[in-house]
Design an enzyme around this catalytic site. Structure first.
Site, PDB file in Angstrom:
ATOM      1  N   ASP A   1       0.872  -1.182   0.000  1.00 23.92           N
ATOM      2  CA  ASP A   1       0.000   0.000   0.000  1.00 23.92           C
ATOM      3  C   ASP A   1       0.906   1.228   0.000  1.00 23.92           C
ATOM      4  OD1 ASP A   1      -2.306   1.699   0.348  1.00 23.92           O
ATOM      5  OD2 ASP A   1      -1.878   1.802   2.483  1.00 23.92           O
ATOM      6  N   SER A   2       0.323   2.393  -0.255  1.00 23.90           N
ATOM      7  CA  SER A   2       1.088   3.640  -0.163  1.00 23.90           C
ATOM      8  C   SER A   2       1.590   3.872   1.262  1.00 23.90           C
ATOM      9  CB  SER A   2       0.205   4.816  -0.562  1.00 23.90           C
ATOM     10  OG  SER A   2      -0.878   4.916   0.348  1.00 23.90           O
TER      11      SER A   2
ATOM     12  N   CYS B   1      -4.363  -1.018  -2.057  1.00 22.70           N
ATOM     13  CA  CYS B   1      -4.454   0.442  -2.173  1.00 22.70           C
ATOM     14  C   CYS B   1      -5.357   0.759  -3.367  1.00 22.70           C
ATOM     15  CB  CYS B   1      -3.055   1.011  -2.410  1.00 22.70           C
ATOM     16  SG  CYS B   1      -3.005   2.793  -2.687  1.00 22.70           S
TER      17      CYS B   1
ATOM     18  N   GLU C   1      -1.675   7.661   8.933  1.00 22.60           N
ATOM     19  CA  GLU C   1      -0.229   7.390   8.928  1.00 22.60           C
ATOM     20  C   GLU C   1       0.402   7.783  10.262  1.00 22.60           C
ATOM     21  OE1 GLU C   1       2.005   6.066   6.450  1.00 22.60           O
ATOM     22  OE2 GLU C   1       0.079   5.344   5.712  1.00 22.60           O
TER      23      GLU C   1
ATOM     24  N   CYS D   1     -10.856   3.968   0.257  1.00 22.72           N
ATOM     25  CA  CYS D   1      -9.414   4.070   0.501  1.00 22.72           C
ATOM     26  C   CYS D   1      -9.116   3.127   1.660  1.00 22.72           C
ATOM     27  CB  CYS D   1      -9.060   5.508   0.875  1.00 22.72           C
ATOM     28  SG  CYS D   1      -7.399   5.701   1.562  1.00 22.72           S
TER      29      CYS D   1
ATOM     30  N   HIS E   1      -7.040   3.145   3.953  1.00 20.67           N
ATOM     31  CA  HIS E   1      -6.737   3.750   5.256  1.00 20.67           C
ATOM     32  C   HIS E   1      -8.018   3.987   6.071  1.00 20.67           C
ATOM     33  CE1 HIS E   1      -2.780   4.658   3.519  1.00 20.67           C
ATOM     34  NE2 HIS E   1      -2.371   5.117   4.684  1.00 20.67           N
TER      35      HIS E   1
END
Ligand code: DGL
Length: 267
Positions: A11-12, A74, A152, A184, A186
């Site tokens: 993932d990013s 992602c 993050e 997304c 996240h």
């Protein structure tokens, strides 16, 4: 390819750990290698070329680790790079799809919302999904710049994160959506906060579990399912700062996680 080889997931950043939870639940005996590209997060504001280049580098790293299949955990990288990855690499690649189809099937008010990154909201993949499954319903799409960065940082419920969630969900609530697609990877970590802001009557849908089941089907069709009776292991890697990574990984994974830094040539 050896059935005991690991599954590579990237993932990013740390968001794909939400998908890793779903994969672990469906495939308890597989070894999993997870890479967070936190040194390059967010992908949502980057060009397609940039995301393709990073996705190719991370896939190369995972193949070097012996991965038998790759999961692009992602949505932004899926929209920007999944086709390219499938043309460059020959191993099976499983990728995300925002949950427009199940949301369109579930809504009673015929109004759904989609929260995602700028990159996903602008993508041809989402446009095609809306064209296919959004007929006869109203779809309110909302880019959420800044939300990925909060996850993050491991800030899942602080005042800044709440302010962003309130701002991004307000246009959806004004249109009386009854279902919100978390587009997304996240965002599932923000479910309790989002539910608190929009109320328990609004359904929040993501596709982590569906992707895990798809991965199981793909492995099975390639005779790649690990037949071991032993519980699988997890390995965590990041291109980001190692000082904070163990705290954030452990918080999101729910267990103490050792995190390694990607070798120089993949940074
Ligand atoms: N987890 C990524 C996604 O699903 C976040 C992309 C970003 O880094 O902006 O889209």
């Amino acid at each position: 390819m050896n059935t005991t080889a690991p599954i590579g997931v990237f993932d990013s950043g740390v968001g794909g750990l939400s998908v890793l939870h779903d994969i672990r639940a469906v495939l308890p005996n597989e070894d999993l290698i997870y890479v967070a590209d936190s040194g390059h997060v967010p992908y949502g504001s980057k060009s397609q070329e940039y995301i393709q280049e990073r996705s190719i580098a991370l896939t190369r790293f995972l193949i070097e680790q012996g991965a038998k299949t790759i999961v692009v955990a992602c949505n932004t990288a899926t929209a920007a790079a999944a086709t390219r990855l499938r043309s460059v690499f020959s191993l099976p690649i499983v990728a995300m799809e925002p949950a427009v189809k199940p949301a369109a099937a579930a809504t009673r008010s015929a109004v759904i919302g989609v929260l995602a990154t700028v990159g996903t909201i602008k993508s041809a993949q989402l446009a095609a999904l809306l064209e296919r499954f959004g007929q006869g319903i109203e779809v309110v799409t909302q880019p959420c710049p800044g939300l990925v960065e909060q996850v993050e940082a491991g800030d899942l419920d602080g005042p800044e994160t709440r302010t962003l969630v309130e701002r991004f969900t307000a246009p959806l609530m004004q249109r009386s959506v009854d279902t919100i697609v978390l587009g997304c990877t996240h965002y599932p970590f923000l479910c309790p906060l989002i539910a608190d802001v929009v109320g328990a009557d609004v359904a929040l849908i993501d596709t982590g579990a569906a992707v895990a089941r798809q991965l199981q089907r793909v492995l099975s069709s390639h005779d790649l399912l690990n037949q071991s009776e032993q519980r699988g292991s997890e390995q965590f890697w990041t291109s980001g700062d190692l000082r904070d990574a163990p705290r954030v990984f452990s918080c999101l994974w729910g267990r103490s996680a050792e995190v390694r830094r990607l070798p120089e040539q993949f940074l």
